[in-house]
Design a protein around this motif. Structure first.
Motif, PDB file in Angstrom:
ATOM      1  N   GLN A   8       0.854  -1.180   0.000  1.00 18.21           N
ATOM      2  CA  GLN A   8       0.000   0.000   0.000  1.00 18.21           C
ATOM      3  C   GLN A   8       0.892   1.233   0.000  1.00 18.21           C
ATOM      4  O   GLN A   8       1.931   1.255   0.641  1.00 18.21           O
ATOM      5  CB  GLN A   8      -0.888   0.034   1.244  1.00 18.21           C
ATOM      6  CG  GLN A   8      -1.837  -1.131   1.403  1.00 18.21           C
ATOM      7  CD  GLN A   8      -2.618  -1.017   2.693  1.00 18.21           C
ATOM      8  OE1 GLN A   8      -3.324  -0.046   2.943  1.00 18.21           O
ATOM      9  NE2 GLN A   8      -2.476  -2.023   3.535  1.00 18.21           N
ATOM     10  N   LYS A   9       0.470   2.260  -0.734  1.00 15.80           N
ATOM     11  CA  LYS A   9       1.178   3.530  -0.733  1.00 15.80           C
ATOM     12  C   LYS A   9       0.322   4.535   0.041  1.00 15.80           C
ATOM     13  O   LYS A   9      -0.814   4.808  -0.342  1.00 15.80           O
ATOM     14  CB  LYS A   9       1.429   4.020  -2.158  1.00 15.80           C
ATOM     15  CG  LYS A   9       2.335   3.095  -2.960  1.00 15.80           C
ATOM     16  CD  LYS A   9       2.766   3.721  -4.273  1.00 15.80           C
ATOM     17  CE  LYS A   9       1.607   3.924  -5.209  1.00 15.80           C
ATOM     18  NZ  LYS A   9       2.021   4.515  -6.492  1.00 15.80           N
ATOM     19  N   ILE A  10       0.894   5.068   1.111  1.00 12.17           N
ATOM     20  CA  ILE A  10       0.153   5.952   2.007  1.00 12.17           C
ATOM     21  C   ILE A  10       0.753   7.357   1.919  1.00 12.17           C
ATOM     22  O   ILE A  10       1.894   7.576   2.361  1.00 12.17           O
ATOM     23  CB  ILE A  10       0.216   5.460   3.469  1.00 12.17           C
ATOM     24  CG1 ILE A  10      -0.179   3.989   3.560  1.00 12.17           C
ATOM     25  CG2 ILE A  10      -0.637   6.342   4.353  1.00 12.17           C
ATOM     26  CD1 ILE A  10      -1.590   3.686   3.129  1.00 12.17           C
ATOM     27  N   PRO A  11       0.041   8.325   1.347  1.00  8.53           N
ATOM     28  CA  PRO A  11       0.610   9.675   1.254  1.00  8.53           C
ATOM     29  C   PRO A  11       0.809  10.288   2.632  1.00  8.53           C
ATOM     30  O   PRO A  11      -0.008  10.110   3.534  1.00  8.53           O
ATOM     31  CB  PRO A  11      -0.430  10.451   0.439  1.00  8.53           C
ATOM     32  CG  PRO A  11      -1.704   9.680   0.590  1.00  8.53           C
ATOM     33  CD  PRO A  11      -1.310   8.241   0.763  1.00  8.53           C
ATOM     34  N   LEU A  12       1.908  10.992   2.803  1.00 11.40           N
ATOM     35  CA  LEU A  12       2.205  11.669   4.050  1.00 11.40           C
ATOM     36  C   LEU A  12       1.757  13.125   3.970  1.00 11.40           C
ATOM     37  O   LEU A  12       1.704  13.709   2.885  1.00 11.40           O
ATOM     38  CB  LEU A  12       3.706  11.589   4.350  1.00 11.40           C
ATOM     39  CG  LEU A  12       4.231  10.168   4.561  1.00 11.40           C
ATOM     40  CD1 LEU A  12       5.752  10.167   4.723  1.00 11.40           C
ATOM     41  CD2 LEU A  12       3.583   9.518   5.770  1.00 11.40           C
ATOM     42  N   PRO A  13       1.437  13.744   5.098  1.00 11.00           N
ATOM     43  CA  PRO A  13       0.946  15.127   5.083  1.00 11.00           C
ATOM     44  C   PRO A  13       2.067  16.126   4.804  1.00 11.00           C
ATOM     45  O   PRO A  13       3.260  15.812   4.951  1.00 11.00           O
ATOM     46  CB  PRO A  13       0.392  15.306   6.495  1.00 11.00           C
ATOM     47  CG  PRO A  13       1.190  14.354   7.334  1.00 11.00           C
ATOM     48  CD  PRO A  13       1.445  13.169   6.454  1.00 11.00           C
ATOM     49  N   GLU A  14       1.678  17.341   4.412  1.00 12.30           N
ATOM     50  CA  GLU A  14       2.653  18.389   4.151  1.00 12.30           C
ATOM     51  C   GLU A  14       3.478  18.722   5.383  1.00 12.30           C
ATOM     52  O   GLU A  14       4.586  19.254   5.267  1.00 12.30           O
ATOM     53  CB  GLU A  14       1.946  19.645   3.645  1.00 12.30           C
ATOM     54  CG  GLU A  14       1.360  19.502   2.253  1.00 12.30           C
ATOM     55  CD  GLU A  14       0.809  20.809   1.726  1.00 12.30           C
ATOM     56  OE1 GLU A  14       1.397  21.868   2.033  1.00 12.30           O
ATOM     57  OE2 GLU A  14      -0.205  20.772   1.016  1.00 12.30           O
TER      58      GLU A  14
END
Length: 218
Positions: A8-14
């Motif tokens: 799974q690819k989980i985007p990280l926050p800014e």
């Protein structure tokens, strides 16, 4: 070759652009973007990433476009650095939005694609044969062809997030499954490079978006 059910690819926050570590820390100085425009053009700039170590072995991965020069110098200043404090500059590939400010670092070692140089002296290496260029036991420049024939990525081990791969345009962004092939010189090679990255990295810094975490299901 990795399949979508293996990870799974989980985007990280800014807010999560820094990954401290020992001996190396990774900081994203600028998040790249790639935005289509109504007239058929697109606006783009590459992600710029700084890898720092307590011993001063500072590495810059991609320099942004030539319009980013003053911005880049200011980003380094905020980190307590000058361009002369950067020992190695890596251009993940030769597109203008990734290597537009190499001129700011005339005293650094430079890697662009399969070229390793300092000033006008080019050094033998084995990147073109598929072998990593080893900086030390924690940092390697690894061939990741596909987007172009000579793309490389920078692998940094030992950060708070595990192994970070600064990947250039191997990944455009976290959710690029429908777009990356149209930008690829060799989609088969890039798919293989992407699969290897997903198998070995804990966090990937793409060329035109926020970093993302990789969760492997097996």
């Amino acid at each position: 070759m990795a399949s979508s059910d293996e990870f799974q690819k989980i985007p990280l926050p800014e807010s999560q652009l820094d990954f401290p570590g020992d001996p190396y820390s990774v900081s994203i100085l600028k998040v790249g973007y790639n935005n289509p425009q109504p007239d058929g053009t697109f606006r783009a700039d590459g992600t710029v990433t700084l890898v720092t170590a307590a011993d001063g072995n500072n590495i810059l991965v991609d320099t942004g476009g030539p319009w980013d020069g003053d911005f880049l110098v200011e980003c380094l200043r905020k980190k307590g650095l000058r361009p002369g404090d950067v020992r190695l500059v890596v251009g993940t590939h030769g597109h203008s939005d990734h290597i537009g400010n190499l001129n700011l670092f005339p005293s650094a070692d430079v890697i662009v694609g399969h070229d390793v140089s300092r000033g006008d002296v080019y050094r033998p290496n084995r990147l073109s044969l598929g072998h990593a260029h080893v900086v030390d036991e924690h940092v390697r420049v690894v061939p990741t062809p596909g987007h172009t024939g000579q793309d490389v990525s920078v692998q940094v081990k030992g950060t708070s997030a595990g192994t970070v791969l600064v990947a250039g345009d191997l990944f455009d962004c976290c959710r690029d499954e429908d777009t990356w092939r149209s930008l690829s010189l060799d989609p088969a090679a890039q798919e293989a490079s992407r699969g290897e990255a997903l198998r070995t990295a804990d966090v990937i810094v793409p060329g035109h978006g926020l970093p993302f975490r990789v969760l492997r299901n097996s």
